[in-house]
Design a protein around this motif. Sequence first.
Motif, PDB file in Angstrom:
ATOM      1  N   LEU A   1       0.846  -1.200   0.000  1.00  0.00           N
ATOM      2  CA  LEU A   1       0.000   0.000   0.000  1.00  0.00           C
ATOM      3  C   LEU A   1       0.879   1.247   0.000  1.00  0.00           C
ATOM      4  O   LEU A   1       1.953   1.272   0.584  1.00  0.00           O
ATOM      5  N   SER A   2       0.380   2.280  -0.666  1.00  0.00           N
ATOM      6  CA  SER A   2       1.131   3.534  -0.697  1.00  0.00           C
ATOM      7  C   SER A   2       0.908   4.282   0.612  1.00  0.00           C
ATOM      8  O   SER A   2       0.037   3.933   1.410  1.00  0.00           O
ATOM      9  N   LEU A   3       1.703   5.311   0.797  1.00  0.00           N
ATOM     10  CA  LEU A   3       1.614   6.153   1.982  1.00  0.00           C
ATOM     11  C   LEU A   3       0.190   6.687   2.174  1.00  0.00           C
ATOM     12  O   LEU A   3      -0.395   6.618   3.245  1.00  0.00           O
ATOM     13  N   GLN A   4      -0.363   7.188   1.060  1.00  0.00           N
ATOM     14  CA  GLN A   4      -1.713   7.772   1.096  1.00  0.00           C
ATOM     15  C   GLN A   4      -2.752   6.728   1.496  1.00  0.00           C
ATOM     16  O   GLN A   4      -3.682   7.007   2.245  1.00  0.00           O
TER      17      GLN A   4
ATOM     18  N   LEU B   1      -2.181   3.960   3.313  1.00  0.00           N
ATOM     19  CA  LEU B   1      -2.006   3.633   4.728  1.00  0.00           C
ATOM     20  C   LEU B   1      -2.645   4.712   5.592  1.00  0.00           C
ATOM     21  O   LEU B   1      -3.247   4.441   6.623  1.00  0.00           O
ATOM     22  N   TYR B   2      -2.492   5.951   5.134  1.00  0.00           N
ATOM     23  CA  TYR B   2      -3.011   7.113   5.850  1.00  0.00           C
ATOM     24  C   TYR B   2      -4.521   7.000   6.030  1.00  0.00           C
ATOM     25  O   TYR B   2      -5.086   7.468   7.011  1.00  0.00           O
ATOM     26  N   ASN B   3      -5.186   6.388   5.065  1.00  0.00           N
ATOM     27  CA  ASN B   3      -6.648   6.310   5.087  1.00  0.00           C
ATOM     28  C   ASN B   3      -7.189   4.933   5.457  1.00  0.00           C
ATOM     29  O   ASN B   3      -8.372   4.671   5.308  1.00  0.00           O
ATOM     30  N   LEU B   4      -6.324   4.055   5.928  1.00  0.00           N
ATOM     31  CA  LEU B   4      -6.763   2.697   6.242  1.00  0.00           C
ATOM     32  C   LEU B   4      -7.345   2.640   7.663  1.00  0.00           C
ATOM     33  O   LEU B   4      -6.740   3.139   8.601  1.00  0.00           O
ATOM     34  N   ASP B   5      -8.523   2.041   7.793  1.00  0.00           N
ATOM     35  CA  ASP B   5      -9.125   1.886   9.115  1.00  0.00           C
ATOM     36  C   ASP B   5      -8.381   0.833   9.932  1.00  0.00           C
ATOM     37  O   ASP B   5      -8.051  -0.224   9.406  1.00  0.00           O
ATOM     38  N   ILE B   6      -8.150   1.126  11.195  1.00  0.00           N
ATOM     39  CA  ILE B   6      -7.522   0.118  12.069  1.00  0.00           C
ATOM     40  C   ILE B   6      -8.560  -0.940  12.425  1.00  0.00           C
ATOM     41  O   ILE B   6      -8.349  -2.127  12.268  1.00  0.00           O
TER      42      ILE B   6
ATOM     43  N   TYR C   1     -13.712  -3.887   1.579  1.00  0.00           N
ATOM     44  CA  TYR C   1     -13.294  -2.556   1.992  1.00  0.00           C
ATOM     45  C   TYR C   1     -12.424  -2.008   0.884  1.00  0.00           C
ATOM     46  O   TYR C   1     -11.562  -2.714   0.375  1.00  0.00           O
TER      47      TYR C   1
ATOM     48  N   ALA D   1     -17.397   5.643   6.684  1.00  0.00           N
ATOM     49  CA  ALA D   1     -17.089   6.216   7.998  1.00  0.00           C
ATOM     50  C   ALA D   1     -16.099   7.352   7.818  1.00  0.00           C
ATOM     51  O   ALA D   1     -15.223   7.299   6.963  1.00  0.00           O
TER      52      ALA D   1
ATOM     53  N   ARG E   1      -3.775  -5.477  13.494  1.00  0.00           N
ATOM     54  CA  ARG E   1      -3.793  -4.636  12.304  1.00  0.00           C
ATOM     55  C   ARG E   1      -3.047  -3.315  12.512  1.00  0.00           C
ATOM     56  O   ARG E   1      -2.372  -2.821  11.615  1.00  0.00           O
TER      57      ARG E   1
ATOM     58  N   ILE F   1      -0.119  -1.909  10.016  1.00  0.00           N
ATOM     59  CA  ILE F   1      -0.107  -0.583   9.367  1.00  0.00           C
ATOM     60  C   ILE F   1       1.190   0.140   9.703  1.00  0.00           C
ATOM     61  O   ILE F   1       1.864   0.690   8.826  1.00  0.00           O
TER      62      ILE F   1
ATOM     63  N   TYR G   1       4.194   1.441   7.245  1.00  0.00           N
ATOM     64  CA  TYR G   1       4.679   2.833   7.268  1.00  0.00           C
ATOM     65  C   TYR G   1       6.209   2.857   7.340  1.00  0.00           C
ATOM     66  O   TYR G   1       6.859   3.582   6.600  1.00  0.00           O
TER      67      TYR G   1
ATOM     68  N   ASN H   1       7.608   2.224   4.085  1.00  0.00           N
ATOM     69  CA  ASN H   1       7.413   3.377   3.203  1.00  0.00           C
ATOM     70  C   ASN H   1       8.362   4.529   3.535  1.00  0.00           C
ATOM     71  O   ASN H   1       8.845   5.205   2.637  1.00  0.00           O
TER      72      ASN H   1
ATOM     73  N   ASN I   1      -9.551   6.204  14.382  1.00  0.00           N
ATOM     74  CA  ASN I   1      -9.485   4.871  13.764  1.00  0.00           C
ATOM     75  C   ASN I   1      -8.401   4.738  12.702  1.00  0.00           C
ATOM     76  O   ASN I   1      -8.412   3.800  11.920  1.00  0.00           O
ATOM     77  N   ARG I   2      -7.475   5.686  12.630  1.00  0.00           N
ATOM     78  CA  ARG I   2      -6.410   5.609  11.642  1.00  0.00           C
ATOM     79  C   ARG I   2      -5.072   5.835  12.326  1.00  0.00           C
ATOM     80  O   ARG I   2      -5.012   6.487  13.367  1.00  0.00           O
ATOM     81  N   VAL I   3      -4.026   5.281  11.723  1.00  0.00           N
ATOM     82  CA  VAL I   3      -2.678   5.528  12.237  1.00  0.00           C
ATOM     83  C   VAL I   3      -2.095   6.686  11.455  1.00  0.00           C
ATOM     84  O   VAL I   3      -1.992   6.630  10.223  1.00  0.00           O
ATOM     85  N   ARG I   4      -1.734   7.762  12.151  1.00  0.00           N
ATOM     86  CA  ARG I   4      -1.116   8.912  11.492  1.00  0.00           C
ATOM     87  C   ARG I   4       0.144   9.280  12.247  1.00  0.00           C
ATOM     88  O   ARG I   4       0.512   8.613  13.205  1.00  0.00           O
TER      89      ARG I   4
ATOM     90  N   LEU J   1       1.480  14.637   4.567  1.00  0.00           N
ATOM     91  CA  LEU J   1       0.550  13.825   5.348  1.00  0.00           C
ATOM     92  C   LEU J   1       0.769  13.976   6.846  1.00  0.00           C
ATOM     93  O   LEU J   1      -0.088  13.635   7.654  1.00  0.00           O
TER      94      LEU J   1
END
Lengths: 374, 181
Positions: free
Chosen positions: A53-56, A58-63, A332, A373, B31, B35, B39, B42, B150-153, B175
């Motif tokens: 997955l790209s950075l973008q 991963l940034y938008n992936l739900d945990i 998803y 969501a 999960r 993630i 990262y 990346n 709900n996201r990892v940033r 980002l």
Amino acid sequence: MNKRYCKNTVRGLRLAFVLCGLLSLSMMESRAPAMGMDMDMAPFMKPGDLTGLSLQELYNLDIVQMNVLGAHTHPAGEFMVGYQFMYMDMEGIRSGGHAISPAEVFAQNPSFAFAHTRMEMEEHMFDVMYAPSDRLTLMAMLSYKQMSMVHLTRANTTFSQHGDGINDLQVMGMYTLLGDIRKGGNRLVLDGGMSFPTGSIDVRDHRLGDPSQPLQKLEYPMQPGSGTYALLPGLTYLGDAGRWAWGAQTIETIRLGRNSSSYRLGNEYLGSAWGAYGVCEWFAPYMRLEGKVWGNVHGADPAYGAVPATAEARPDKQAGQRVNALFGFDVYVPKGIMMGNRFTIEGGFPIYEHLTGPQLGLSWTINVGWTYAF
Amino acid sequence: MRFKGILWLRAIAALLVLWAAPGPAAFAGTREYEIKAAYLYNFLNYIEWPEQSLPPAGSNITIGVVGENPFGPALDPLKGKQVKGRTLTVKEVSSAEDLKGCQILFISASEKERLPQLLESLKDAKIVTVSEIDGFAQRGGIINFIYERNRVRFEINQDAARSKGLTISSDLLKLARVVKS
Ligand SMILES: [Cu+2]
């Protein structure tokens, strides 16, 4: 074959196909090379490997992944909007645990002028969810129902009647008693809600389905609303480990008082248990068992007369028990123009059915859900 | 429907499908760390190290984890990948010497107490420090994972990276939540 039925079925299936089409389009689009990495490999990634997955993305992936139609909660601050299309095809008359013919219905019930041979129901459900905290998720649901029913007369002719309208508004709170949504694992959620009588209980269609005839009130199962308030207590168990997610839920509908037509629908007891397996990041097939027990109507609507002409208008012929086996998958979309969208499609049929009939049994059902969501 | 009367057949079909479903996988990673692992992989592509600080081309590039490793098997898919003409290795490190051999160092939350000493000892090393401790980037770390709806940033302390001669690509900064010491 009735034309209206064909139209309904075709419309339902067309919707499912459009959703599938959109989904595959977005998958294709997302397979284009991004950031110099070989995105073609992404769909074949091993479980747990998100390095494609790209950075973008991963940034938008739900945990926390939602897996199965039915129960879930949200982490603090998250909103969700959803739409679910449900289709039920009911065909074949059943009494007790077995099928009976229309001829038997007429023979056993001299007062019946009609026997119902098929009913189709389409429901368009909209829901909104919001989590003020990790422990509490709030939900509101409202649906629009369309129903049609084929009648057989003693003279062996058929006609159909149609009803539609909005359903009762349901508002629910889900409170996590044990466990933590961010950690996953085992969770126990207490559900409490209320159903408001927003749906109509006076839907009418022409007598004998003939436009030249006067309008007539449709039977209990053809009314979209209940006309009464109801309490919705429930309990949900959610579990997950690695690629697996499972859960069970029970929700009761305890109806209160009498409606303006002097009756109250029977209470409903719903139980569901499921298991899902995440094959990869975006695809999780699942299996679900859903059991429902519902009661007879209390009181009676005087509109159907002292001696109703069909079983569907008889308060004492409404109860039943049914267990459905449902197979579905959850998709998803982690990338592309549809990123962050979730689609669920499930279909099923009864593996156990016991009806206080004569009543129509369920042939099959399909549910298509979309959620987003943010 | 035609096969209405044979409910038991459907029940058997249902059981068969259940039985044919794959058995529990020996996979227990969560999960969130999958993630985070992706990262880390990346980050290697979006950060430039001064060429002389990297091991020679054809050798290894290393992601180290210091303290209690929260990843479980989530870092396994990274092992052996080719990045910047080098082979990616992942290892748990503890000695000062091993620490300095890493290009990216993930500092576990278990090291919270000794964070000041750890960062001080790495001050001059050309290492991208990454953690998940509140305020890590403000305290001189370079990248800190945060939880957002709900996201990892992540937060990035660009000044801390610059002072080590590390260049963070604008795509990564776009980002990030950029913080200062
Ligand atoms: Cu939701």
